[in-house]
Write an enzyme that holds these catalytic residues in place. Structure first.
Site, PDB file in Angstrom:
ATOM      1  N   HIS A   1      27.868   7.025  39.129  1.00  0.00           N
ATOM      2  CA  HIS A   1      28.023   6.355  40.417  1.00  0.00           C
ATOM      3  C   HIS A   1      26.738   5.595  40.734  1.00  0.00           C
ATOM      4  CE1 HIS A   1      31.403   9.270  41.782  1.00  0.00           C
ATOM      5  NE2 HIS A   1      31.885   8.193  41.190  1.00  0.00           N
TER       6      HIS A   1
ATOM      7  N   LYS B   1      22.810   5.952  38.893  1.00  0.00           N
ATOM      8  CA  LYS B   1      22.571   5.105  37.717  1.00  0.00           C
ATOM      9  C   LYS B   1      21.151   5.271  37.166  1.00  0.00           C
ATOM     10  CE  LYS B   1      26.264   1.804  38.365  1.00  0.00           C
ATOM     11  NZ  LYS B   1      27.291   2.746  38.015  1.00  0.00           N
TER      12      LYS B   1
ATOM     13  N   GLY C   1      31.549  -0.365  33.184  1.00  0.00           N
ATOM     14  CA  GLY C   1      30.857  -1.643  33.072  1.00  0.00           C
ATOM     15  C   GLY C   1      29.400  -1.690  33.468  1.00  0.00           C
ATOM     16  N   THR C   2      29.104  -1.400  34.716  1.00  0.00           N
ATOM     17  CA  THR C   2      27.729  -1.518  35.198  1.00  0.00           C
ATOM     18  C   THR C   2      26.833  -0.456  34.581  1.00  0.00           C
ATOM     19  OG1 THR C   2      28.645  -2.346  37.277  1.00  0.00           O
ATOM     20  CG2 THR C   2      26.319  -1.760  37.275  1.00  0.00           C
ATOM     21  N   THR C   3      27.342   0.747  34.434  1.00  0.00           N
ATOM     22  CA  THR C   3      26.558   1.815  33.806  1.00  0.00           C
ATOM     23  C   THR C   3      26.181   1.415  32.387  1.00  0.00           C
ATOM     24  OG1 THR C   3      27.635   3.518  35.161  1.00  0.00           O
ATOM     25  CG2 THR C   3      26.551   4.252  33.132  1.00  0.00           C
TER      26      THR C   3
ATOM     27  N   SER D   1      34.340  -1.872  35.333  1.00  0.00           N
ATOM     28  CA  SER D   1      33.612  -1.089  36.319  1.00  0.00           C
ATOM     29  C   SER D   1      34.540   0.006  36.850  1.00  0.00           C
ATOM     30  CB  SER D   1      33.166  -2.021  37.451  1.00  0.00           C
ATOM     31  OG  SER D   1      32.433  -1.324  38.413  1.00  0.00           O
ATOM     32  N   GLY D   2      33.978   1.134  37.242  1.00  0.00           N
ATOM     33  CA  GLY D   2      34.786   2.268  37.705  1.00  0.00           C
ATOM     34  C   GLY D   2      35.833   1.911  38.747  1.00  0.00           C
TER      35      GLY D   2
ATOM     36  N   ASP E   1      37.233   4.007  35.093  1.00  0.00           N
ATOM     37  CA  ASP E   1      37.443   5.459  35.005  1.00  0.00           C
ATOM     38  C   ASP E   1      38.801   5.755  34.378  1.00  0.00           C
ATOM     39  OD1 ASP E   1      34.994   5.886  36.296  1.00  0.00           O
ATOM     40  OD2 ASP E   1      35.923   5.930  38.277  1.00  0.00           O
TER      41      ASP E   1
ATOM     42  N   HIS F   1      37.685   4.844  44.953  1.00  0.00           N
ATOM     43  CA  HIS F   1      38.600   5.112  43.831  1.00  0.00           C
ATOM     44  C   HIS F   1      38.598   6.598  43.462  1.00  0.00           C
ATOM     45  CE1 HIS F   1      34.644   4.524  42.149  1.00  0.00           C
ATOM     46  NE2 HIS F   1      35.033   4.949  40.972  1.00  0.00           N
TER      47      HIS F   1
END
Length: 119
Positions: free
Chosen positions: A8, A12, A35-37, A54-55, A60, A87
């Site tokens: 989250h 990060k 994506g961002t992670t 991205s989550g 996810d 989400h």
């Protein structure tokens, strides 16, 4: 071994530090991330990461599908338990699938360190 990495927003930086601390071990495995992670891990380490969405945009769920298809061996999901997530149903479904398919799951840094020490 294929390892999924998810964090989250408020977690990060912890994920980046974890990836740096275990970079040698992680480099021997296939890595997939939301994506961002995944982007942040690649920007801060030499690790190659296959990025999903991205989550909140379905990442996810993508990783959950990998779990259900026996395509992921371990999930490191650094969750922020103090912030509501839009989400949340997707997150709950992913955690449930890890339990159903007996996929090792760490949801905080200390449990992640214990699991990663053994890979």
């Amino acid at each position: 071994m294929k390892i999924a990495l998810i964090a989250h927003d408020k977690k990060k930086e912890e994920m980046i530090e974890l990836a740096k601390d275990f970079e040698d071990k992680l480099s021997k495995h296939i890595l997939v991330a939301t994506g961002t992670t995944g982007l942040k891990i690649m920007q801060n380490t030499s690790l190659e990461v296959k990025r999903c969405k991205s989550g909140p945009l379905g990442g996810d769920q993508e990783i959950g599908a990998m779990v259900a298809n026996h395509d992921v061996d371990m999930v490191i999901f650094l969750r922020d338990p103090l912030t509501a997530q839009p989400h949340e149903p997707d997150i709950s479904a992913l955690l449930r699938l890890c339990d159903v398919y007996k996929v090792p799951l760490a949801t905080n840094t200390e449990s992640a360190k214990l699991i990663m020490a053994d890979i």
